[in-house]
Design a protein around this motif. Structure first.
Motif, short mmCIF file in Angstrom:
data_model
loop_
_atom_site.label_atom_id
_atom_site.label_comp_id
_atom_site.label_asym_id
_atom_site.label_seq_id
_atom_site.Cartn_x
_atom_site.Cartn_y
_atom_site.Cartn_z
N GLY A 6 48.66 39.81 40.31
CA GLY A 6 49.01 38.47 39.85
C GLY A 6 48.35 37.38 40.67
N LEU A 7 48.31 37.57 41.98
CA LEU A 7 47.68 36.60 42.87
C LEU A 7 46.19 36.47 42.58
CD1 LEU A 7 48.00 34.83 45.51
CD2 LEU A 7 47.17 36.85 46.70
N LEU A 8 45.53 37.60 42.45
CA LEU A 8 44.09 37.58 42.18
C LEU A 8 43.76 36.94 40.84
CD1 LEU A 8 43.11 41.12 43.52
CD2 LEU A 8 42.64 38.91 44.60
N ILE A 9 44.63 37.16 39.85
CA ILE A 9 44.37 36.62 38.51
C ILE A 9 44.78 35.15 38.42
CG2 ILE A 9 45.08 36.78 36.09
CD1 ILE A 9 45.35 39.86 36.60
N ALA A 10 45.98 34.82 38.88
CA ALA A 10 46.50 33.47 38.70
C ALA A 10 45.90 32.46 39.68
CB ALA A 10 48.02 33.47 38.83
N ARG A 11 45.81 32.83 40.95
CA ARG A 11 45.35 31.88 41.96
C ARG A 11 43.83 31.83 42.09
NH1 ARG A 11 49.47 28.54 42.85
NH2 ARG A 11 51.35 29.66 43.45
N LEU A 12 43.21 33.00 42.06
CA LEU A 12 41.76 33.03 42.24
C LEU A 12 40.99 32.99 40.93
CD1 LEU A 12 41.50 35.64 45.15
CD2 LEU A 12 41.62 33.14 45.28
N LYS A 13 41.73 33.00 39.83
CA LYS A 13 41.13 32.90 38.48
C LYS A 13 40.10 33.99 38.20
CE LYS A 13 43.13 28.87 37.67
NZ LYS A 13 44.55 28.98 37.55
N LEU A 14 40.36 35.19 38.71
CA LEU A 14 39.48 36.32 38.42
C LEU A 14 39.85 36.91 37.07
CD1 LEU A 14 39.49 38.02 41.93
CD2 LEU A 14 37.69 36.61 40.93
N PRO A 15 38.90 37.51 36.38
CA PRO A 15 39.18 38.09 35.06
C PRO A 15 40.20 39.24 35.17
CG PRO A 15 36.81 37.93 35.43
CD PRO A 15 37.48 37.60 36.71
N PRO A 16 41.24 39.22 34.34
CA PRO A 16 42.30 40.24 34.44
C PRO A 16 41.79 41.68 34.33
CG PRO A 16 43.00 38.46 33.00
CD PRO A 16 41.56 38.21 33.33
N LEU A 62 41.00 46.92 36.88
CA LEU A 62 40.15 48.07 37.18
C LEU A 62 39.87 48.19 38.68
CD1 LEU A 62 37.60 47.86 34.23
CD2 LEU A 62 39.53 49.44 34.48
N GLY A 63 39.68 47.06 39.34
CA GLY A 63 39.41 47.09 40.77
C GLY A 63 40.60 47.56 41.58
N THR A 64 41.79 47.03 41.27
CA THR A 64 42.96 47.45 42.03
C THR A 64 43.38 48.87 41.66
OG1 THR A 64 44.44 46.34 40.45
CG2 THR A 64 43.83 45.12 42.45
N PHE A 65 43.11 49.29 40.43
CA PHE A 65 43.35 50.68 40.07
C PHE A 65 42.56 51.60 40.99
CE2 PHE A 65 41.70 54.39 37.72
CZ PHE A 65 42.89 55.07 37.49
N SER A 66 41.30 51.29 41.16
CA SER A 66 40.45 52.09 42.05
C SER A 66 40.93 52.01 43.49
CB SER A 66 39.00 51.63 41.97
OG SER A 66 38.48 51.85 40.68
N LEU A 67 41.32 50.82 43.92
CA LEU A 67 41.83 50.63 45.29
C LEU A 67 43.08 51.47 45.52
CD1 LEU A 67 41.92 49.06 48.02
CD2 LEU A 67 43.35 47.39 46.80
#
Length: 87
Positions: free
Chosen positions: A38-48, A53-58
């Motif tokens: 949520g932080l990466l999407i809402a605050r940093l405006k990164l594509p959901p 996919l990135g955090t899934f891999s992480l």
């Protein structure tokens, strides 16, 4: 979800943590992962999709690191509805 399953299995089977505590810690791990998304999407405006996919891999990588890629959390002892282990 894979990281939460590994944490739960490790806490309950290997560390002999009580079932309610293991469930609580597992839920907190899941909430932290969702909060990071949520932080990466809402605050940093990164594509959901990219964040998911990135955090899934992480998270899967962390889970594999915790298990060294060889641990299998199956064959749990039977548990009664009270959470006590049946012997």
């Amino acid at each position: 979800m894979g990281l939460s399953a590994v944490v739960f299995g490790s806490l309950w089977r290997d560390s002999h943590v009580s079932l309610p505590l293991a469930i609580g810690v597992t839920l907190l791990i899941g909430m932290a992962g969702g909060g990071l998304n949520g932080l990466l999407i809402a605050r940093l405006k990164l594509p959901p999709l990219i964040v998911t996919l990135g955090t899934f891999s992480l998270f899967r990588g962390i889970a594999e690191g915790l298990t060294r890629g060889i641990e299998n959390y199956s064959g749990f002892p039977l548990v009664s509805f009270s959470g006590a282990r049946d012997t």
